[in-house]
Design an enzyme around this catalytic site. Structure first.
Site, mmCIF file in Angstrom:
data_model
loop_
_atom_site.group_PDB
_atom_site.id
_atom_site.type_symbol
_atom_site.label_atom_id
_atom_site.label_comp_id
_atom_site.label_asym_id
_atom_site.label_seq_id
_atom_site.Cartn_x
_atom_site.Cartn_y
_atom_site.Cartn_z
ATOM 1 N N SER A 1 0.796 -1.236 0.000
ATOM 2 C CA SER A 1 0.000 0.000 0.000
ATOM 3 C C SER A 1 0.827 1.283 0.000
ATOM 4 O O SER A 1 0.269 2.370 -0.180
ATOM 5 C CB SER A 1 -0.955 0.012 1.195
ATOM 6 O OG SER A 1 -2.008 -0.898 0.971
ATOM 7 N N LYS B 1 0.310 3.335 -3.021
ATOM 8 C CA LYS B 1 -0.829 4.246 -3.163
ATOM 9 C C LYS B 1 -0.385 5.709 -3.168
ATOM 10 O O LYS B 1 -1.037 6.561 -3.774
ATOM 11 C CB LYS B 1 -1.826 3.987 -2.033
ATOM 12 C CG LYS B 1 -2.441 2.591 -2.088
ATOM 13 C CD LYS B 1 -3.216 2.251 -0.822
ATOM 14 C CE LYS B 1 -3.768 0.832 -0.882
ATOM 15 N NZ LYS B 1 -4.460 0.433 0.363
ATOM 16 N N TYR C 1 -3.176 -2.635 -10.377
ATOM 17 C CA TYR C 1 -3.150 -2.487 -8.916
ATOM 18 C C TYR C 1 -2.339 -3.606 -8.268
ATOM 19 O O TYR C 1 -1.502 -3.352 -7.387
ATOM 20 C CB TYR C 1 -4.576 -2.471 -8.370
ATOM 21 C CG TYR C 1 -4.639 -2.385 -6.865
ATOM 22 C CD1 TYR C 1 -4.301 -1.211 -6.203
ATOM 23 C CD2 TYR C 1 -5.016 -3.483 -6.098
ATOM 24 C CE1 TYR C 1 -4.341 -1.121 -4.822
ATOM 25 C CE2 TYR C 1 -5.064 -3.407 -4.721
ATOM 26 C CZ TYR C 1 -4.728 -2.230 -4.080
ATOM 27 O OH TYR C 1 -4.760 -2.160 -2.712
ATOM 28 N N VAL D 1 1.274 -3.709 3.953
ATOM 29 C CA VAL D 1 1.237 -4.975 4.689
ATOM 30 C C VAL D 1 2.466 -5.849 4.412
ATOM 31 O O VAL D 1 2.627 -6.892 5.036
ATOM 32 C CB VAL D 1 -0.054 -5.767 4.416
ATOM 33 C CG1 VAL D 1 -1.253 -5.016 4.939
ATOM 34 C CG2 VAL D 1 -0.205 -6.106 2.938
ATOM 35 N N TYR E 1 -4.153 3.735 7.899
ATOM 36 C CA TYR E 1 -5.463 3.103 8.031
ATOM 37 C C TYR E 1 -6.211 3.624 9.260
ATOM 38 O O TYR E 1 -6.161 4.817 9.549
ATOM 39 C CB TYR E 1 -5.326 1.576 8.058
ATOM 40 C CG TYR E 1 -4.530 1.024 6.917
ATOM 41 C CD1 TYR E 1 -4.890 1.318 5.597
ATOM 42 C CD2 TYR E 1 -3.407 0.229 7.122
ATOM 43 C CE1 TYR E 1 -4.152 0.808 4.520
ATOM 44 C CE2 TYR E 1 -2.675 -0.280 6.054
ATOM 45 C CZ TYR E 1 -3.056 0.023 4.762
ATOM 46 O OH TYR E 1 -2.334 -0.469 3.716
#
Length: 305
Positions: free
Chosen positions: A61, A64, A189, A259, A241
């Site tokens: 992530s 992103k 992705y 992660v 998060y």
């Protein structure tokens, strides 16, 4: 600085036993849970590292942040945030709840899975290969590392087990958030999440953001200052998060986790930080990595608040 970083690794590696490596993506389950490393890149280009900072991991992530920069460059701020919100969430990073219950059905922010999938759908390119080629080229640029590539095993593992992400993407297709071929968007992705890097690479991305879009090692501007500001702000509010509030209080700098165990941090006008520790807490953040950042922030008074 190296002595301080080495001490931080020694002090905080013990927390790794309290976490677990990600297992829902089978390839990530192979990581050594006790690995821990850190690298700091200052805005004059100096680099200081300790622990297992050269160990490669998939950025997951953290990617992103990269795709958000590209999406804003391609579409402008207003067009991106018509499709994706800017609000924090108290739900898990792969939750579908808010997509279903909120109207319009747009993802809350670009740092959760639904928001990141919508964001990558906005990146320009003739096809999925061209789009990912742009993402990879940009990643190599902002890390100063032309050797960066994807981990094919992790990519294939993500593609085979990404049913929750498919559910998110097809739901967004049904509500008009995503245009085009859903499987092509998902393939990009899964590939962006499978990009391999180490702490030094991650700290350099952080340094570019800390330097308002300018590469510290050669002075080249790669993104406008307003893009860096937007990305850093969303990292503070959403990057960790549903633990983002805790991190804002206890670390106080823009951060983004993955992660795979990585954490990117950008200390405005001071430094970029890259941390790696694959043992995760219940929120999906590196448990020892967060502890290192908390201690480093206190030691060097890094908080922006």
């Amino acid at each position: 600085m190296e002595k301080l970083l080495s001490t931080l690794v020694e002090n905080n590696v013990k927390y790794a036993v309290e976490g677990k490596v990600a297992s829902y993506i089978p390839e990530l389950n192979k990581a050594d849970s006790m690995s821990l490393g850190i690298c700091v890149t200052t805005l004059d280009g100096e680099e200081h590292c300790a622990g297992k900072y050269e160990e490669k991991f998939t950025i997951q992530s953290i990617s992103k942040v990269i795709t958000l920069m590209l999406a804003i460059l391609d579409n402008g701020r207003e067009n991106v945030f018509k499709k994706v919100g800017m609000e924090p969430t108290a739900d898990a990073f792969n939750s579908i709840i808010n997509l279903e219950t909120k109207n319009p059905h747009r993802p809350l922010n670009p740092m959760i899975n639904s928001g990141a999938i919508a964001t990558v759908s906005l990146i320009e390119g003739e096809n999925r290969d061209k789009i990912f080629e742009r993402i990879l080229k940009f990643t190599r640029k902002i890390t100063g590392n032309p050797e960066i590539n994807i981990d094919e095993d992790v990519y294939n593992s993500e593609r085979k087990t990404g049913d929750r992400n498919r559910a998110l993407a097809y739901f967004m297709k049904s509500t008009g958030i995503i245009d085009g071929d859903v499987e092509e968007v998902l393939d990009v992705y899964f590939k962006q999440c499978s990009i391999k890097a180490n702490c030094r690479d991650i700290s350099r991305i952080g340094a570019v953001l800390a330097n308002n879009g300018v590469l510290p090692w050669n002075g080249e501007r790669v993104i406008p200052g307003y893009v860096a500001r937007i990305v850093k702000t969303i990292m503070v509010t959403c990057g960790m998060y549903d633990a983002s509030g805790d991190i804002a209080v206890n670390v106080g700098v823009p951060c983004k986790s993955g992660v795979g165990g990585g954490i990117l941090a950008a200390v405005p006008m001071r430094m970029g930080i890259g941390v790696f520790g694959p043992a995760l807490d219940t929120k999906g953040n590196s448990i020892a990595g967060v502890k290192i950042l908390e201690e480093l922030s206190k030691e060097l008074d890094l908080s922006i608040f």
